[in-house]
Design a protein around this motif. Structure first.
Motif, PDB file in Angstrom:
ATOM      1  N   GLU A  23     -24.587 -13.017  18.623  1.00  0.00           N
ATOM      2  CA  GLU A  23     -25.140 -13.158  17.268  1.00  0.00           C
ATOM      3  C   GLU A  23     -24.085 -13.572  16.251  1.00  0.00           C
ATOM      4  O   GLU A  23     -24.362 -14.381  15.360  1.00  0.00           O
ATOM      5  N   ASP A 273     -27.065 -16.763  13.520  1.00  0.00           N
ATOM      6  CA  ASP A 273     -27.891 -15.605  13.855  1.00  0.00           C
ATOM      7  C   ASP A 273     -28.726 -15.884  15.103  1.00  0.00           C
ATOM      8  O   ASP A 273     -29.940 -16.061  15.049  1.00  0.00           O
ATOM      9  N   ASP A 275     -29.793 -14.135  17.665  1.00  0.00           N
ATOM     10  CA  ASP A 275     -30.903 -13.301  18.127  1.00  0.00           C
ATOM     11  C   ASP A 275     -32.181 -13.570  17.332  1.00  0.00           C
ATOM     12  O   ASP A 275     -33.280 -13.601  17.901  1.00  0.00           O
TER      13      ASP A 275
END
Length: 320
Positions: A23, A273, A275
């Motif tokens: 992430e 980001d 995830d």
């Protein structure tokens, strides 16, 4: 319905678990370590889900526990999710999800969600609680698409659910857009036609959607070129804010509309980001693919798979 709901929610969890491990990595770091991340990084045999899947489950729980005010039910479910972030042992609350020790894990929960819920405050579209447009609103709303309600009701509800914690228009409008697309896919629209319909409808409901629509148009254009996914995604952003999360997910789903594996892999191999972009991509691609056709390799090692399936089946019973 069950196959598509499980495809959407499990697909989202798969993208979440694949992206969670990287992430906060730069794409260059991912490439140096893995070449391309196309399989789970396991911990004691499990691919770990993040707060994104946790909160999706608690959204579903709020819909299952629906009282006189559906928004109250979802907010109360989020307060129960907060307990799983504050305590290590099983707590009491409204939600049956609190019975599962596996959910009492902090997986990089978003500061905005935590701070708002810890203060026991709640925002709305008309009385924003902050100016956040982070992706913590969009990553949790997919179950709303499966309600047997008018699509405009679902669009509005998705925005209201996100506005509980994220006050910027681009913190909640992408949630409405995401649910609108999922709803149209359930009705039999193609992904392209669902996007066209959302581009027409969402600006008529919400002010401040212009930047989102432009970014999605960019995603459509980029999905047709011959550049690498890494390059194209970098032109859309990093996914830390909701409009970028949605644009990246739509790019991946358009580029690989008939290939769940390729869509998921593309969605996590980038700066940013991973995830959340993986989860939203998995929601859309998983619904299109259907649970039965998602490869077994992704399901077998997924953390909380039994809980996810159990909650989906409870939701299906509620919808009957």
């Amino acid at each position: 319905m069950e196959n598509r709901l499980l495809g959407c929610i499990v697909g989202g969890a798969i993208g979440d678990a694949l992206g969670y491990e990287v992430e906060f990595w730069l794409q260059k770091e991912i490439e140096e370590q893995y070449g391309i991340l196309d399989r789970y990084i396991l911990h004691e045999g499990k691919a770990l889900i993040s707060d994104d899947t946790q909160m999706t489950l608690f959204t579903m729980e709020g819909l299952i526990q629906e009282g006189e005010d559906i928004l109250d039910s979802i907010y109360n479910a989020y307060l129960d999710w907060l307990k799983t972030q504050q305590y290590k042992t099983i707590q009491k609350g409204r939600s049956s999800l609190l019975e599962f020790q596996e959910l009492y894990s902090q997986r990089a929960p978003g500061y905005t969600c935590l701070s708002v819920l810890e203060a026991n405050e709640r925002g709305s579209i008309y009385r924003p609680i902050n100016h956040s447009k982070g992706c913590g609103g969009i990553m949790r709303v997919a179950p709303i698409a499966f309600l047997k309600k008018d699509i405009l009701f679902k669009d509005q509800l998705a925005a209201q659910v996100s506005a509980l914690t994220h006050g910027h228009p681009l913190g909640y409008i992408p949630s409405a857009y995401h649910v609108h697309i999922l709803s149209r896919l359930l009705e039999g629209y193609t992904l392209v036609d669902a996007i066209k319909d959302a581009n027409r409808v969402i600006p008529s409901i919400f002010e401040g959607s212009e930047k989102l629509i432009r970014l999605i148009e960019d995603a459509i254009t980029l999905s047709k070129n011959t550049l690498s996914d890494v390059k194209n995604i970098s032109l859309l952003g990093q996914g830390w804010v909701a409009e970028e999360t949605l644009a990246i997910a739509l790019y991946c789903c358009l580029r690989y509309e008939k290939d769940f594996n390729k869509a998921i892999v593309a969605s996590v191999n980038h700066d940013g980001d991973s995830d959340s972009t993986g989860l939203v991509t998995g929601n859309i691609s998983g619904l299109l693919t259907g649970y039965d056709k998602i490869e077994k390799q992704w399901k077998d090692s997924l953390e909380c798979m039994d809980i996810i399936c159990m909650e989906c089946k409870k939701f299906i019973e509620k919808l009957k």
